[in-house]
Design a protein around this motif. Structure first.
Motif, PDB file in Angstrom:
ATOM      1  N   UNK B  77      34.582  36.497  27.256  1.00 53.91           N
ATOM      2  CA  UNK B  77      35.325  35.820  28.194  1.00 53.91           C
ATOM      3  C   UNK B  77      33.688  35.138  28.419  1.00 53.91           C
ATOM      4  N   UNK B  78      33.611  34.013  28.232  1.00 54.96           N
ATOM      5  CA  UNK B  78      31.204  33.161  28.476  1.00 54.96           C
ATOM      6  C   UNK B  78      31.600  32.695  29.200  1.00 54.96           C
ATOM      7  N   UNK B  79      30.742  32.999  30.500  1.00 61.28           N
ATOM      8  CA  UNK B  79      30.363  31.575  31.606  1.00 61.28           C
ATOM      9  C   UNK B  79      28.729  31.575  31.817  1.00 61.28           C
ATOM     10  N   UNK B  80      29.078  30.522  31.144  1.00 65.49           N
ATOM     11  CA  UNK B  80      27.452  29.841  31.244  1.00 65.49           C
ATOM     12  C   UNK B  80      26.446  29.387  32.328  1.00 65.49           C
ATOM     13  N   UNK B  81      25.706  29.094  32.770  1.00 63.42           N
ATOM     14  CA  UNK B  81      25.242  28.844  33.743  1.00 63.42           C
ATOM     15  C   UNK B  81      26.139  29.320  35.068  1.00 63.42           C
ATOM     16  N   UNK B  82      25.957  30.728  35.854  1.00 66.23           N
ATOM     17  CA  UNK B  82      26.416  31.382  36.910  1.00 66.23           C
ATOM     18  C   UNK B  82      26.470  31.075  38.007  1.00 66.23           C
ATOM     19  N   UNK B  83      26.888  31.193  38.641  1.00 65.81           N
ATOM     20  CA  UNK B  83      27.029  29.804  40.134  1.00 65.81           C
ATOM     21  C   UNK B  83      27.399  31.437  41.104  1.00 65.81           C
ATOM     22  N   UNK B  84      27.251  31.857  42.490  1.00 64.48           N
ATOM     23  CA  UNK B  84      27.705  32.547  43.236  1.00 64.48           C
ATOM     24  C   UNK B  84      29.082  32.232  43.350  1.00 64.48           C
ATOM     25  N   UNK B  85      29.585  31.735  43.408  1.00 64.43           N
ATOM     26  CA  UNK B  85      31.370  32.000  43.504  1.00 64.43           C
ATOM     27  C   UNK B  85      32.126  32.456  41.986  1.00 64.43           C
ATOM     28  N   UNK B  86      31.329  32.561  41.345  1.00 64.59           N
ATOM     29  CA  UNK B  86      31.636  33.355  39.968  1.00 64.59           C
ATOM     30  C   UNK B  86      31.711  34.902  40.149  1.00 64.59           C
ATOM     31  N   UNK B  87      30.588  35.192  41.499  1.00 64.17           N
ATOM     32  CA  UNK B  87      31.645  36.827  41.241  1.00 64.17           C
ATOM     33  C   UNK B  87      32.470  37.080  41.229  1.00 64.17           C
ATOM     34  N   UNK B  88      32.989  37.973  40.957  1.00 65.99           N
ATOM     35  CA  UNK B  88      34.770  38.517  40.707  1.00 65.99           C
ATOM     36  C   UNK B  88      34.439  39.535  40.015  1.00 65.99           C
ATOM     37  N   UNK B  89      36.093  40.494  40.377  1.00 67.85           N
ATOM     38  CA  UNK B  89      36.148  41.615  39.214  1.00 67.85           C
ATOM     39  C   UNK B  89      37.249  40.161  37.907  1.00 67.85           C
ATOM     40  N   UNK B  90      36.879  40.137  36.379  1.00 68.80           N
ATOM     41  CA  UNK B  90      37.503  39.634  35.765  1.00 68.80           C
ATOM     42  C   UNK B  90      37.934  41.150  35.121  1.00 68.80           C
ATOM     43  N   UNK B  91      39.456  41.151  35.057  1.00 67.34           N
ATOM     44  CA  UNK B  91      40.388  42.154  34.723  1.00 67.34           C
ATOM     45  C   UNK B  91      40.626  41.503  32.946  1.00 67.34           C
TER      46      UNK B  91
END
Lengths: 112, 112
Positions: B77-91
Motif C-alpha cells: 500500500x503506497x501513499x504519496x505526498x502523505x498528509x497528517x490526516x493519513x495518520x492511522x493504523x493500516x491493517x
C-alpha cells in the motif's frame, strides 16, 4: 451497499454481569455476519460468524450472537463477563463476493 | 504459520513524503484486504485482491493512495505526498475466500 452500525462506542460493565453489544446492518441480500475482537496491542480475531441456519451462533469464550432478520440486527451476548474480555469488538457484514464492511467498534471495559 | 506479517510496525513520515506499507499474507490464502483504523472513523475498508487481481478499490482515496499485489506472497500500500490526516493504523488481512479474515498486527503511520 452493505454497512454496519454499532451505536455504542463504549460500554462498561462489572465483572460477572451479563453483556449485550449492539449491531445493526444494512444489506439487501442474505448477509454473512461476523463479530471480531481486538485485544490491546493485538490484531483482530474472529469471535463468531453466521451464514445460515440456526440464528443463534456460538463463538469462543462463551460469546454468542443472534441474527434477527426482521430487525436487521446481530447483537453479541455473554452471560457473565470476565476482566479479560476488555477489548474492542467489531461487527462486520459481507456476502460471498465482497470484502467485509466493519462497524466503528465498541470498546468494552470490565470493572473488577 | 506466522500469520499475516505487516512491516514496518511503525512508520513516521514528514508531510509530503511517500510511505510504502508491506503485507505478507498467510501462505495459500487467495484474498488480501487492506483497512485503515482510526479513532474517529473506526475500521474503513480500502481495497482487496483475489488471486492477485484487484477486485474492489472503492474505499481507496482517489488521489495519492495505490495498492498492488505483484505476487501471491506480498502486497503493498503506497501513499504519496502523505498528509497528517493519513495518520492511522493500516491493517492487512488475508483469507481463503472472503469469509474469515486473518489480520496482521498493523502498521501505525504517523505523518508529522
Amino acid at each position: 451497499a452493505q454497512s454496519v452500525t454499532q451505536p455504542d462506542a463504549r460500554v462498561t460493565v462489572s465483572e460477572g454481569a451479563s453483556l449485550q453489544l449492539r449491531c445493526k446492518y444494512s444489506y439487501s441480500g442474505t448477509p454473512y455476519l461476523f463479530w471480531y475482537v481486538q485485544y490491546p496491542r493485538q490484531g483482530l480475531q474472529l469471535l463468531l460468524k453466521y451464514y445460515s441456519g440456526d440464528p443463534v451462533v456460538q463463538g469462543v469464550n462463551g460469546f454468542e450472537a443472534e441474527f434477527i432478520k426482521s430487525n436487521s440486527s446481530f447483537h453479541l451476548r455473554k452471560a457473565s463477563v470476565h476482566w479479560s474480555d476488555s477489548a474492542v469488538y467489531f461487527c462486520a457484514v459481507s456476502d460471498n463476493n465482497n470484502a467485509p464492511r466493519f462497524g466503528a467498534g465498541t470498546k468494552l471495559s470490565v470493572k473488577p | 504459520n506466522a500469520g499475516v506479517i505487516q512491516t514496518p510496525r511503525h512508520k513516521v513520515t514528514g508531510k509530503g513524503q511517500e510511505a510504502t506499507l508491506w503485507c505478507e499474507p498467510i501462505s495459500g490464502h487467495s484474498a488480501v484486504f487492506w483497512y485503515r483504523q482510526t479513532i474517529v472513523q473506526g475500521l474503513e475498508f480500502l481495497t482487496y485482491f483475489r488471486n492477485q487481481a484487484p477486485i474492489d478499490d472503492s474505499g481507496m482515496p482517489k488521489e495519492r493512495f495505490s495498492a498492488q499485489m505483484p505476487n501471491q506472497s506480498h502486497s503493498t500500500l503506497k501513499i504519496q505526498s502523505t498528509q497528517p490526516q493519513d495518520s492511522a493504523v493500516y491493517l492487512c488481512a488475508s483469507s481463503l475466500d472472503v469469509e474469515t479474515l486473518y489480520f496482521g498486527s498493523g502498521t501505525r503511520l504517523t505523518v508529522l
